[in-house]
Write a protein that holds these residues in place. Structure first.
Motif, PDB file in Angstrom:
ATOM      1  N   ALA A 136       0.950  -1.099  -0.044  1.00  0.00           N
ATOM      2  CA  ALA A 136       0.055   0.038   0.154  1.00  0.00           C
ATOM      3  C   ALA A 136       0.888   1.291  -0.085  1.00  0.00           C
ATOM      4  O   ALA A 136       0.483   2.140  -0.726  1.00  0.00           O
ATOM      5  CB  ALA A 136      -0.963  -0.158   1.144  1.00  0.00           C
ATOM      6  N   ARG A 137       1.778   1.223   0.745  1.00  0.00           N
ATOM      7  CA  ARG A 137       2.950   2.424   0.848  1.00  0.00           C
ATOM      8  C   ARG A 137       3.286   2.569  -0.393  1.00  0.00           C
ATOM      9  O   ARG A 137       3.479   3.767  -0.974  1.00  0.00           O
ATOM     10  CB  ARG A 137       3.959   2.159   1.909  1.00  0.00           C
ATOM     11  N   GLU A 184      -4.538  10.406  -2.329  1.00  0.00           N
ATOM     12  CA  GLU A 184      -3.226  11.108  -2.903  1.00  0.00           C
ATOM     13  C   GLU A 184      -2.610  11.984  -1.542  1.00  0.00           C
ATOM     14  O   GLU A 184      -3.370  12.554  -0.994  1.00  0.00           O
ATOM     15  CB  GLU A 184      -3.399  12.097  -3.859  1.00  0.00           C
ATOM     16  N   GLY A 185      -1.206  11.953  -1.490  1.00  0.00           N
ATOM     17  CA  GLY A 185      -0.645  12.378  -0.470  1.00  0.00           C
ATOM     18  C   GLY A 185      -0.872  12.013   0.967  1.00  0.00           C
ATOM     19  O   GLY A 185      -0.328  12.629   1.828  1.00  0.00           O
ATOM     20  N   MET A 186      -1.463  10.909   1.218  1.00  0.00           N
ATOM     21  CA  MET A 186      -1.556  10.284   2.615  1.00  0.00           C
ATOM     22  C   MET A 186      -0.758   9.125   2.859  1.00  0.00           C
ATOM     23  O   MET A 186      -1.033   8.283   3.688  1.00  0.00           O
ATOM     24  CB  MET A 186      -3.307   9.842   2.412  1.00  0.00           C
ATOM     25  N   SER A 187       0.198   9.027   1.799  1.00  0.00           N
ATOM     26  CA  SER A 187       1.170   7.945   2.427  1.00  0.00           C
ATOM     27  C   SER A 187       2.022   8.054   3.609  1.00  0.00           C
ATOM     28  O   SER A 187       2.121   9.255   3.939  1.00  0.00           O
ATOM     29  CB  SER A 187       2.378   7.847   1.307  1.00  0.00           C
ATOM     30  N   GLY A 188       2.009   7.241   4.458  1.00  0.00           N
ATOM     31  CA  GLY A 188       2.544   7.117   5.794  1.00  0.00           C
ATOM     32  C   GLY A 188       1.572   7.321   6.980  1.00  0.00           C
ATOM     33  O   GLY A 188       1.573   7.009   8.056  1.00  0.00           O
ATOM     34  N   PHE A 191      -3.611   4.133   8.845  1.00  0.00           N
ATOM     35  CA  PHE A 191      -5.056   3.848   8.828  1.00  0.00           C
ATOM     36  C   PHE A 191      -5.310   3.861   7.418  1.00  0.00           C
ATOM     37  O   PHE A 191      -5.915   2.796   6.969  1.00  0.00           O
ATOM     38  CB  PHE A 191      -6.036   4.722   9.445  1.00  0.00           C
ATOM     39  N   VAL A 192      -4.672   4.804   6.489  1.00  0.00           N
ATOM     40  CA  VAL A 192      -5.089   4.539   5.169  1.00  0.00           C
ATOM     41  C   VAL A 192      -4.392   3.519   4.575  1.00  0.00           C
ATOM     42  O   VAL A 192      -4.909   2.807   3.650  1.00  0.00           O
ATOM     43  CB  VAL A 192      -4.485   5.958   4.253  1.00  0.00           C
ATOM     44  N   GLU A 193      -3.241   3.210   4.691  1.00  0.00           N
ATOM     45  CA  GLU A 193      -2.416   2.041   4.210  1.00  0.00           C
ATOM     46  C   GLU A 193      -3.122   0.845   4.524  1.00  0.00           C
ATOM     47  O   GLU A 193      -3.116  -0.094   3.719  1.00  0.00           O
ATOM     48  CB  GLU A 193      -0.805   1.945   4.785  1.00  0.00           C
ATOM     49  N   ARG A 194      -3.732   0.793   5.601  1.00  0.00           N
ATOM     50  CA  ARG A 194      -4.223  -0.501   6.131  1.00  0.00           C
ATOM     51  C   ARG A 194      -5.599  -0.766   4.992  1.00  0.00           C
ATOM     52  O   ARG A 194      -5.729  -1.858   4.747  1.00  0.00           O
ATOM     53  CB  ARG A 194      -4.550  -0.414   7.679  1.00  0.00           C
ATOM     54  N   THR A 234       5.996  -0.845   7.780  1.00  0.00           N
ATOM     55  CA  THR A 234       5.797  -0.562   6.197  1.00  0.00           C
ATOM     56  C   THR A 234       6.690  -1.376   5.468  1.00  0.00           C
ATOM     57  O   THR A 234       7.674  -0.615   4.717  1.00  0.00           O
ATOM     58  CB  THR A 234       5.660   1.024   5.936  1.00  0.00           C
ATOM     59  N   ARG A 235       6.679  -2.741   5.432  1.00  0.00           N
ATOM     60  CA  ARG A 235       7.726  -3.394   4.857  1.00  0.00           C
ATOM     61  C   ARG A 235       7.244  -4.030   3.454  1.00  0.00           C
ATOM     62  O   ARG A 235       5.938  -3.911   3.375  1.00  0.00           O
ATOM     63  CB  ARG A 235       7.707  -4.885   5.664  1.00  0.00           C
ATOM     64  N   ILE A 236       7.901  -3.745   2.465  1.00  0.00           N
ATOM     65  CA  ILE A 236       7.563  -4.464   1.135  1.00  0.00           C
ATOM     66  C   ILE A 236       7.422  -5.864   1.419  1.00  0.00           C
ATOM     67  O   ILE A 236       8.107  -6.529   1.980  1.00  0.00           O
ATOM     68  CB  ILE A 236       8.616  -4.151   0.300  1.00  0.00           C
TER      69      ILE A 236
END
Length: 242
Positions: A136-137, A184-188, A191-194, A234-236
């Motif tokens: 996701a990141r 957009e712009g919410m990396s990091g 909650f968004v990444e989940r 935030t692991r690949i």
């Protein structure tokens, strides 16, 4: 060149004849430009069937040991993985996640398809496990679409344990591209990444029909009751090295 030789001459014809793979949704793969190919992970053979049935080349990140093993066997191994488009990453150090992210971003910047496995490791029992948020990141930072890649039957072809290759039909489904530009712009933002990760995992569950388990496969394999904070860094996700 070696990639296409393997696909159309050396390995691909055998896989088509022996396993009779069926593919759906090829039209969902963009004819050009980058995309993340996010797949469920049942078997070592997953990363062979997906490129076999894709009209475009898919690049995976592979653990560095495949490229650094000494001796004749090591040289053959390096030749094979390099020739099939795999890219080495060192997953042993503290910077492994960042190194993998940079490598995947570089490939996407070049307009390539990058294959990842959000589960982080192969399923121990055929069920679909909770996805890690590295995928996701990457999607949020690069803005590229995510295409679910669902494999069915590969765990029967090459089950865990000593290497085997059995005659069993494989089905592969390329899902519709998922667009996360609304974030957009919410990396990091964890909650968004989940949310992005869970949306991808839901599509994989829908396409494969697998039972979903809301724990990490890695923690189950290790027998460790780890917290989300410990395992959802935030692991690949794992790749061909799974």
């Amino acid at each position: 060149m070696f990639y296409w030789l393997l696909k159309f001459v050396l390995v691909g014809p055998f896989m088509h004849l022996y396993n009779r793979p069926v593919v759906e949704g090829v039209e969902n793969i963009p004819t050009d430009g980058p995309a993340i190919m996010a797949g469920n992970h049942l078997s070592f053979s997953d990363w062979l069937f997906a490129p076999l049935l894709s009209p475009r080349r898919i690049n995976y990140l592979a653990k560095a040991e495949y490229f650094t093993t000494p001796g004749f066997k090591g040289r053959l191994q390096k030749f094979f993985f390099s020739g099939t488009g795999q890219y080495p990453i060192d997953r042993s150090g503290a910077s492994a996640a960042e190194d993998a992210l940079r490598a995947a971003t570089k490939l996407l910047d070049e307009g390539r398809l990058v294959g990842l496995y959000p589960e982080g490791t192969r399923s121990p029992d055929g069920r679909l496990y909770k996805g890690k948020t590295g995928m996701a990141r990457l999607a949020l930072e690069t803005g590229v679409p995510v295409i679910p890649v669902a494999v069915i039957g590969t765990d029967k072809v090459s089950p865990p344990g000593p290497f085997k290759w059995r005659r069993h039909k494989v089905t592969l489904k390329f899902g519709a591209p998922l667009d996360f530009s609304r974030y957009e712009g919410m990396s990091g933002n964890r909650f968004v990444e989940r949310a992005v990760t869970d949306e991808v995992m839901y599509e994989l569950m829908r396409l494969t029909g697998q039972e979903y388990v809301d724990v990490y496969a890695h923690s189950l394999k290790k027998g460790v009751a780890a917290t989300d904070r410990q395992l959802d860094a935030t692991r690949i996700p794992d790749t061909a090295a799974g």
